[in-house]
Scaffold this active site. Structure first.
Site, short mmCIF file in Angstrom:
data_model
loop_
_atom_site.label_atom_id
_atom_site.label_comp_id
_atom_site.label_asym_id
_atom_site.label_seq_id
_atom_site.Cartn_x
_atom_site.Cartn_y
_atom_site.Cartn_z
N THR A 186 0.84 -1.19 0.00
CA THR A 186 0.00 0.00 0.00
C THR A 186 0.87 1.23 0.00
O THR A 186 1.89 1.29 0.71
CB THR A 186 -0.94 0.04 1.21
OG1 THR A 186 -1.66 1.27 1.20
CG2 THR A 186 -0.20 -0.10 2.52
N GLU A 330 -5.02 -3.24 3.71
CA GLU A 330 -4.86 -3.95 4.98
C GLU A 330 -6.09 -4.76 5.38
O GLU A 330 -6.06 -5.50 6.37
CB GLU A 330 -4.54 -2.94 6.08
CG GLU A 330 -3.19 -2.25 5.92
CD GLU A 330 -3.25 -0.97 5.10
OE1 GLU A 330 -2.32 -0.15 5.22
OE2 GLU A 330 -4.22 -0.79 4.33
N LYS A 438 -10.24 21.63 9.62
CA LYS A 438 -10.67 22.14 10.93
C LYS A 438 -10.71 23.65 10.87
O LYS A 438 -9.68 24.32 10.78
CB LYS A 438 -9.73 21.67 12.04
CG LYS A 438 -10.32 21.89 13.43
CD LYS A 438 -9.48 21.19 14.50
CE LYS A 438 -10.16 21.26 15.86
NZ LYS A 438 -9.39 20.57 16.91
N TRP A 443 -15.05 20.67 12.58
CA TRP A 443 -14.60 19.82 11.48
C TRP A 443 -15.49 20.02 10.25
O TRP A 443 -16.69 20.12 10.35
CB TRP A 443 -14.63 18.35 11.88
CG TRP A 443 -13.69 17.99 12.99
CD1 TRP A 443 -14.01 17.64 14.26
CD2 TRP A 443 -12.26 17.95 12.92
NE1 TRP A 443 -12.89 17.38 15.00
CE2 TRP A 443 -11.79 17.57 14.20
CE3 TRP A 443 -11.33 18.20 11.91
CZ2 TRP A 443 -10.44 17.42 14.50
CZ3 TRP A 443 -9.98 18.05 12.20
CH2 TRP A 443 -9.55 17.66 13.48
#
Length: 541
Positions: A186, A330, A438, A443
């Site tokens: 990855t 993963e 942010k 957020w």
């Protein structure tokens, strides 16, 4: 004292998938577009025979259990043969992404210590550059055969020379199901690429789970076309789940143009296909530009990055169901797939779309949770609270290849995504941890702002990144690539946002670029955009 059951114990091996497939679907077809307008076609029976021939050839050259066998190849029948011959022999199929930088590819090969590398002719120049950089490779094998494809003078350098004569008593060896079978690297982690080493057990269980009706839902009645490359997390497991189900395989080969994919889809009666949003965008643009329809396609599996709701609407209008999936290297890679529950059928279309745009619910065998920034406190699954997404399960990585330390947090793997989970298990990605904005202590989801921009008919691609701001800390700006011949202005695009998000979340500006930087797996490369526009942004804590 526990009492054990009286059931047989058979190892979960990839070779058992092949054995089952050829015994029960011997005449099923595997079709490959060769890139020159011609098509290669053969049956599961033919495939099994050649896979055994390749396994014999591997053994004849002294390759052993545990050896890593690299591939630089497109989605073809030969690549599929390598998948099964290496794993069935106890070796490890190491698929390599040819779109990475040369230095990254060389690092990956050397880290894996590949002993052989099979490559398509399209990658000959790349291989010539890799030869002096990769001393562990003893065999460089061109995927070519005499019939219609000139081979090198040395048979050992051609695929044809590796297809040995099979003993009629040939049988696949049995070994521990936890033996490694596949290796994928990855580039989504920091530093050098990291390897995920899959086992036979994890791969077979992943194939079982992804065949479920509420997952990918593959049947022997399907003709599946993997648009996701076989070097991208094993084509999301389709080479295994498709064969478990006995489905017809339609392999696109090197031609990933809209015209080539549409022609193949229609001529071979493809019913199910899977790929990242960018490849679906290429196909849909061709279909819409030429005022075409799909004759057989019924299901589009979309993952790799968030699927824009506008794309779901477009496909639904063509009577194609969308299954939005989430996963990562993963996680082998599928962790969730989105299908609607009966209670959603009575909802208004817009409400159904909001559910369909979520990343979906976990497959059995994978568990999800969200935590606070410390990683120690689990947060509620109320559909509102967001936190750091963690996963564990039968096909989730415990540690990266070559690294002794566990990669998990008390048995949970931190994905790097920020998400919410509701009471029915629906998971919705808000952002990648490194991409979330942010502003004034609040957020802002870059994905949400991108999806709204993509609703404009003149927008081809959109990326939202954070701009440093003295007052608010960060503010969102939108980077847009227009569709050909389209000329939307910044005001046109920003006019979509009022009423959709809070006023303070609306991007401060829109910047137009000619070409959007993409990763080697077809995702928006926001790190490049941040460096291009705000170099210091990459150093934010």
């Amino acid at each position: 004292m526990a009492i054990f059951g009286n059931m047989m114990i058979r190892p979960l091996l990839i070779s058992s998938i092949l054995t089952h497939a050829v015994r029960n679907n011997p005449r099923q077809q595997i079709v490959t577009a060769l890139g020159d307008g011609s098509v290669h076609r053969y049956t599961y029976t033919d495939f099994a025979a050649r896979t055994q021939q390749l396994a014999t050839g591997l053994r004849a050259r002294g390759l052993q259990v545990g050896d890593r066998i690299g591939t630089l190849a497109w989605n073809t029948y030969r690549h599929l043969e390598i998948y099964y011959a290496t794993a069935g022999s106890g070796m490890i199929c190491h698929t390599i992404n040819p779109r990475l930088y040369l230095e990254q590819i060389a690092f990956i090969i050397n880290d894996a210590q590949d002993v052989a590398l099979f490559y398509d002719r399209h990658f000959s120049d790349l291989v010539d550059q890799l030869r002096p950089l990769c001393p562990s490779i003893r065999y460089w094998v061109l995927l070519a055969e005499p019939a219609g494809d000139a081979s090198p003078a040395n048979d050992d350098a051609s695929y044809a020379g590796w297809l040995g004569t099979v003993d009629p008593d040939f049988s696949w060896p049995e070994f521990d199901e936890n033996t490694a079978c596949g290796l994928c690297y990855t580039s989504g982690t920091t530093g050098n690429p990291k390897g995920a080493l899959y086992s036979h057990r994890s791969t077979v269980l992943h194939a079982y789970a992804s065949c479920h009706p509420d997952a990918v839902g593959i049947s022997h009645r399907d003709a599946i076309m993997p648009l996701v490359p076989m070097y991208h997390v094993n084509a999301w497991g389709l080479p295994y789940s498709g064969m478990v189900s006995g489905a017809k395989f339609v392999m696109p080969g090197p031609d990933l143009s809209g015209a080539g994919l549409y022609r193949l889809c229609e001529s071979e009666g493809v019913t199910l296909s899977a790929g990242v949003p960018s490849i679906w965008q290429i196909l849909l643009e061709y279909v819409q530009t030429h005022h075409l329809r799909f004759g057989s396609l019924r299901c589009a599996v979309i993952g790799g990055s968030a699927c824009p709701p506008a794309m779901i609407v477009t496909l639904n209008d063509m009577d194609i169901a969308v299954r939005h999936a989430w996963g990562m290297t993963e996680v082998s890679p599928l962790g969730t797939v989105c299908t609607l529950m009966p209670e959603h059928e009575a909802l208004p279309v817009d409400a159904q779309l909001r559910v369909a745009a979520a990343q979906g619910r976990p497959l059995f065998g994978a568990e999800f949770r969200i935590t606070d920034d410390s990683g120690r406190r689990a947060l509620p699954h109320d559909g509102v609270t967001t936190g750091n997404l963690e996963v564990r399960g039968n096909w989730v990585i415990d540690r990266y290849y070559g690294q002794p330390a566990t990669s998990s947090n008390g048995g949970w793997f931190a994905t790097g995504d920020v998400a919410s989970i509701d009471a029915n298990g629906y998971m919705r990605i808000s952002d990648r941890t490194k991409d979330v904005i942010k502003s004034g202590g609040e957020w802002i989801s870059s994905i949400e702002l991108e999806n709204i921009a993509l609703e404009h008919p003149g927008v081809k691609l959109a990326a939202c990144i954070a701009k440093p701001d003295k007052k608010w800390g960060e503010r969102p700006i939108l980077i847009v690539q227009r569709k050909p011949s389209a000329t939307p202005s910044a005001a046109d695009i920003l006019s979509i946002y009022p009423g959709r998000v809070a006023k303070w979340m609306i991007p401060d500006e829109v910047v137009f670029i000619d070409d959007m930087p993409m990763t080697a797996t077809g995702k928006l490369q926001k790190s490049v955009l941040r460096t291009l526009f705000f170099a210091p942004q990459e150093n934010k804590p």
